[in-house]
Design a protein around this motif. Sequence first.
Motif, PDB file in Angstrom:
ATOM      1  N   SER A 112       9.444   0.238  -0.817  1.00 25.11           N
ATOM      2  CA  SER A 112       8.459   1.016  -0.057  1.00 25.11           C
ATOM      3  C   SER A 112       7.045   0.775  -0.575  1.00 25.11           C
ATOM      4  O   SER A 112       6.095   0.622   0.219  1.00 25.11           O
ATOM      5  CB  SER A 112       8.804   2.509  -0.139  1.00 25.11           C
ATOM      6  OG  SER A 112      10.081   2.763   0.405  1.00 25.11           O
ATOM      7  N   ILE A 113       6.892   0.735  -1.891  1.00 23.05           N
ATOM      8  CA  ILE A 113       5.581   0.429  -2.479  1.00 23.05           C
ATOM      9  C   ILE A 113       5.147  -0.973  -2.062  1.00 23.05           C
ATOM     10  O   ILE A 113       3.995  -1.193  -1.651  1.00 23.05           O
ATOM     11  CB  ILE A 113       5.638   0.541  -4.016  1.00 23.05           C
ATOM     12  CG1 ILE A 113       5.828   2.001  -4.436  1.00 23.05           C
ATOM     13  CG2 ILE A 113       4.370  -0.021  -4.654  1.00 23.05           C
ATOM     14  CD1 ILE A 113       6.132   2.186  -5.918  1.00 23.05           C
ATOM     15  N   LEU A 128       3.959  -0.973   1.630  1.00 18.68           N
ATOM     16  CA  LEU A 128       2.641  -0.359   1.828  1.00 18.68           C
ATOM     17  C   LEU A 128       1.526  -1.289   1.347  1.00 18.68           C
ATOM     18  O   LEU A 128       0.488  -1.422   2.016  1.00 18.68           O
ATOM     19  CB  LEU A 128       2.574   0.980   1.095  1.00 18.68           C
ATOM     20  CG  LEU A 128       3.488   2.094   1.644  1.00 18.68           C
ATOM     21  CD1 LEU A 128       3.424   3.322   0.744  1.00 18.68           C
ATOM     22  CD2 LEU A 128       3.107   2.456   3.077  1.00 18.68           C
ATOM     23  N   LEU A 129       1.742  -1.939   0.208  1.00 22.54           N
ATOM     24  CA  LEU A 129       0.718  -2.852  -0.318  1.00 22.54           C
ATOM     25  C   LEU A 129       0.614  -4.101   0.547  1.00 22.54           C
ATOM     26  O   LEU A 129      -0.481  -4.632   0.757  1.00 22.54           O
ATOM     27  CB  LEU A 129       1.045  -3.207  -1.764  1.00 22.54           C
ATOM     28  CG  LEU A 129       1.000  -2.024  -2.756  1.00 22.54           C
ATOM     29  CD1 LEU A 129       1.489  -2.449  -4.129  1.00 22.54           C
ATOM     30  CD2 LEU A 129      -0.414  -1.441  -2.847  1.00 22.54           C
ATOM     31  N   ARG A 187      -1.357  -3.478   3.572  1.00 23.77           N
ATOM     32  CA  ARG A 187      -2.794  -3.408   3.267  1.00 23.77           C
ATOM     33  C   ARG A 187      -3.390  -4.797   3.033  1.00 23.77           C
ATOM     34  O   ARG A 187      -4.554  -4.911   2.662  1.00 23.77           O
ATOM     35  CB  ARG A 187      -3.035  -2.525   2.047  1.00 23.77           C
ATOM     36  CG  ARG A 187      -2.895  -1.034   2.344  1.00 23.77           C
ATOM     37  CD  ARG A 187      -3.416  -0.171   1.217  1.00 23.77           C
ATOM     38  NE  ARG A 187      -3.259   1.252   1.494  1.00 23.77           N
ATOM     39  CZ  ARG A 187      -4.123   1.992   2.196  1.00 23.77           C
ATOM     40  NH1 ARG A 187      -5.221   1.429   2.677  1.00 23.77           N
ATOM     41  NH2 ARG A 187      -3.905   3.284   2.392  1.00 23.77           N
ATOM     42  N   PRO A 199       8.694   4.848   3.075  1.00 23.45           N
ATOM     43  CA  PRO A 199       7.307   4.382   2.935  1.00 23.45           C
ATOM     44  C   PRO A 199       6.292   5.319   3.574  1.00 23.45           C
ATOM     45  O   PRO A 199       5.186   5.498   3.040  1.00 23.45           O
ATOM     46  CB  PRO A 199       7.318   3.020   3.658  1.00 23.45           C
ATOM     47  CG  PRO A 199       8.734   2.568   3.610  1.00 23.45           C
ATOM     48  CD  PRO A 199       9.550   3.819   3.707  1.00 23.45           C
ATOM     49  N   TYR A 232       3.319   7.171   1.721  1.00 30.00           N
ATOM     50  CA  TYR A 232       1.957   6.940   2.234  1.00 30.00           C
ATOM     51  C   TYR A 232       1.228   8.266   2.476  1.00 30.00           C
ATOM     52  O   TYR A 232       0.041   8.408   2.169  1.00 30.00           O
ATOM     53  CB  TYR A 232       2.045   6.137   3.532  1.00 30.00           C
ATOM     54  CG  TYR A 232       0.745   6.064   4.302  1.00 30.00           C
ATOM     55  CD1 TYR A 232      -0.306   5.259   3.871  1.00 30.00           C
ATOM     56  CD2 TYR A 232       0.572   6.817   5.473  1.00 30.00           C
ATOM     57  CE1 TYR A 232      -1.495   5.201   4.579  1.00 30.00           C
ATOM     58  CE2 TYR A 232      -0.609   6.759   6.188  1.00 30.00           C
ATOM     59  CZ  TYR A 232      -1.645   5.954   5.732  1.00 30.00           C
ATOM     60  OH  TYR A 232      -2.823   5.895   6.433  1.00 30.00           O
ATOM     61  N   ASP A 281       0.113   4.658  -2.356  1.00 32.20           N
ATOM     62  CA  ASP A 281      -0.452   3.296  -2.370  1.00 32.20           C
ATOM     63  C   ASP A 281      -1.910   3.297  -2.816  1.00 32.20           C
ATOM     64  O   ASP A 281      -2.334   2.402  -3.568  1.00 32.20           O
ATOM     65  CB  ASP A 281      -0.291   2.613  -1.017  1.00 32.20           C
ATOM     66  CG  ASP A 281      -0.815   3.458   0.133  1.00 32.20           C
ATOM     67  OD1 ASP A 281      -0.778   4.699   0.052  1.00 32.20           O
ATOM     68  OD2 ASP A 281      -1.267   2.864   1.140  1.00 32.20           O
ATOM     69  N   THR A 282      -2.681   4.294  -2.402  1.00 31.58           N
ATOM     70  CA  THR A 282      -4.090   4.323  -2.810  1.00 31.58           C
ATOM     71  C   THR A 282      -4.227   4.694  -4.286  1.00 31.58           C
ATOM     72  O   THR A 282      -5.138   4.210  -4.974  1.00 31.58           O
ATOM     73  CB  THR A 282      -4.888   5.331  -1.940  1.00 31.58           C
ATOM     74  OG1 THR A 282      -4.266   6.610  -2.003  1.00 31.58           O
ATOM     75  CG2 THR A 282      -4.935   4.866  -0.492  1.00 31.58           C
ATOM     76  N   ILE A 292      -2.085   3.792  -6.561  1.00 32.89           N
ATOM     77  CA  ILE A 292      -1.760   2.532  -7.251  1.00 32.89           C
ATOM     78  C   ILE A 292      -2.949   1.590  -7.242  1.00 32.89           C
ATOM     79  O   ILE A 292      -3.305   0.995  -8.278  1.00 32.89           O
ATOM     80  CB  ILE A 292      -0.525   1.872  -6.597  1.00 32.89           C
ATOM     81  CG1 ILE A 292       0.735   2.671  -6.930  1.00 32.89           C
ATOM     82  CG2 ILE A 292      -0.370   0.420  -7.057  1.00 32.89           C
ATOM     83  CD1 ILE A 292       1.973   2.219  -6.175  1.00 32.89           C
ATOM     84  N   GLU A 319      -9.279  -0.824  -1.562  1.00 35.95           N
ATOM     85  CA  GLU A 319      -8.390  -0.139  -0.626  1.00 35.95           C
ATOM     86  C   GLU A 319      -8.569  -0.741   0.766  1.00 35.95           C
ATOM     87  O   GLU A 319      -9.335  -0.243   1.594  1.00 35.95           O
ATOM     88  CB  GLU A 319      -8.712   1.360  -0.613  1.00 35.95           C
ATOM     89  CG  GLU A 319      -7.742   2.196   0.201  1.00 35.95           C
ATOM     90  CD  GLU A 319      -8.117   3.665   0.214  1.00 35.95           C
ATOM     91  OE1 GLU A 319      -7.966   4.296   1.277  1.00 35.95           O
ATOM     92  OE2 GLU A 319      -8.566   4.182  -0.831  1.00 35.95           O
ATOM     93  N   ILE A 359      -4.858  -0.307   6.233  1.00 33.87           N
ATOM     94  CA  ILE A 359      -3.411  -0.451   6.370  1.00 33.87           C
ATOM     95  C   ILE A 359      -3.025  -0.498   7.848  1.00 33.87           C
ATOM     96  O   ILE A 359      -3.643   0.156   8.692  1.00 33.87           O
ATOM     97  CB  ILE A 359      -2.667   0.708   5.657  1.00 33.87           C
ATOM     98  CG1 ILE A 359      -1.173   0.411   5.538  1.00 33.87           C
ATOM     99  CG2 ILE A 359      -2.912   2.042   6.348  1.00 33.87           C
ATOM    100  CD1 ILE A 359      -0.435   1.329   4.580  1.00 33.87           C
TER     101      ILE A 359
END
Length: 542
Positions: A28-29, A32-33, A36, A254, A258, A263-264, A266, A274, A277
Amino acid sequence: MSKKKKVKYIFVTGGVVSSLGKGITASSIGLLLKLRGYNVTIQKFDPYINVDPGTMSPFQHGEVYVTDDGAETDLDLGHYERFLDVDMSRANNTTTGQVYFDVITKERRGDYLGTTVQVIPHITDEIKKRMMQLGETGKYDIIITEIGGTVGDIESLPFIESMRQIMLEMGRKNVINVHVTLVPFIQSAGEMKTKPTQHSVKNLLELGIQPNILVCRSENKLSKEIREKIALFTNVRKEAVISAYDCQTIYEVPIVLYQQNLDTIILERLKLPELNIKLEEWQNFVNTVINPAGKVKIAIVGKYIENKDAYKSISEAFVHAGAENNVRVETEFISSEEVETKSAETVLKNYDGILVPGGFGERGIEGKILAIKYARENKIPFFGICLGMQLAVVEFARNVAGIKNANSQEFVKNQWNVIHIMPEQIKVKNKGATMRLGAYPCVLKKGTKAFEAYKKPKISERHRHRFEFNNKFRSLLEEKGLVISGISPDERLVEMIELADHPYFVGCQFHPELKSRAIKAHPLFREFVKASIENSKRTIQN
C-alpha cells in the motif's frame, strides 16, 4: 557524467504477532508513492533457512510465487506485483538460507582466509549488500524492504541489526522504519489495549531502532485518545500513529492509509517533494470490488484447501476479474477427495464455473478428474491450470478418445501416459529450483478462445512444472476434438488446450494467476468469469 540518483529506503517491520499484514502495508505504501510519481520497488527478507520456499509444503508456507526470471519466492511478492503492477525478480526476495549459503561458499573458497567468520560482520554485511543492491541499479527513487517474522524472534535478529547499521550509516533523512503492530480489543474488558504495541516498540528500541511510523492493526478505528497514548509511550509523533483497521477488501488499505496522510508523512521524513497523487482509477476499482452489480459462484477443486494461502494468487485474480466484469466472484474451495467420496454432481451442482488448480502428488487426483468430466459433460465453464490442464487431457483421453488407462507419468507409469516427464527433467536429482520455472513464450492459434482472450498471437507466461503433454498422443487427441490452442515457438510443447463445442473449457500449462494485477485482470480469468456469468444466466432462465 550524470549525478547518481539518491535512493531513499523504507524498512517495514512487524511486532506482537505474525500475519498482521506487513506485506499489504508495504504494498500500500509502495502504491501511494508510485501514484505520486516515484519509481518504487519492494523487497522481502525472509528469516527461514530454506534457500527458497520451492520445497516447502503448501499447507505450511502457502503458495510459491514465481517471478519472470524463475525465482521461487514468498507469496508477499505477489501482493507487491498486484498492487504496483510491476514485475519483481529474484533480487526482490532474500532468505536466511541464501545469505548463509553465500557466506559459507565464500569461506570455503578462501575469501575470509585468516578470519573467524561470524554473524557480525560477515552475515550482516551480506544482508546489507542484498538490502542495498536494488538501489544501486539507478532505477528507483525509493526501496521498500519488508523484514519477515516478528521483532524479538531469534531468526530475524541479523536482519534487524543490518537495518540498524544502514539507518546509522545513511542518516535519518534517507532511511525510515515503519513498524506494524497489533492493538487488540479485549471483549471482556470492552476496550482496546495498547500494551502489546508498547512492548513491541520496546523490543525495537532494545535493538537500537526507534520507529518513525507505527501502523496499528485493529478490528476498528483507533480513537484519538488511543493514538495519543500510543504516541506518548512509544516516542512517535501522534500524527505518525496510523490506524489500520479491518477493511472490506485488502485493496481498500491504501485509501485508508492515504486518508491518514501516511504517504505525505513518509515524504516529509525522507525530505522528498509531495508530488500530486492520481488515486481516481484505484478508487474506482475498490468501489467496484465493494459494490459490484452482481455475483457469480465458482468452485476451486483443490488439494490444499485447509490453507487458503496455497491458492492466494488465484483468489486475488478472481477479485480482479470480478471487478472487470462488475461482479463479486464468490469462490468456494472444494476438496478433490470429497468429490471422490461423493458424486461430482452432489458437490458441484450449485456452481457457475469450476477451476482445477495446480498441485503435486497422487492424492485427490481422481476427484479432480471427476470434476473435470462433470464440467465437460454438463457444459459448465471450466478452467484448468498446470496440473488442472494435465488432468483435463487425461480425462479427455479416457472418456472421449477411448484410452481407458490414460494417466500422467507422475502417478502411474504405463504406455498410455498422455502426460509425461519433460526430457530435460529425467536426470534431475535435486528438488530445489530445478523445475521448468519462470516466463516462457507461447504462440496462440487464431480462432480459439485463448486468442480471443489475449487478442494477440504471442504471449509470455510463468511456469512451474516437471511434466508436460506427451506429443505421441497429440494427433490422436486432436482428431477426437481436443483443440491445442497454445504451443511453444519451437512447436515442441503444448501450452494450452480447449474444446470447441463447449461454452468455456480452457486449460493452460502455465500459471496465469501470477500475472493478474489489481486494475489489470488477467485475460483468461476475465473471460472465465464472463463465461461463468453467462452460465449463471442460463441456469436462472432454465
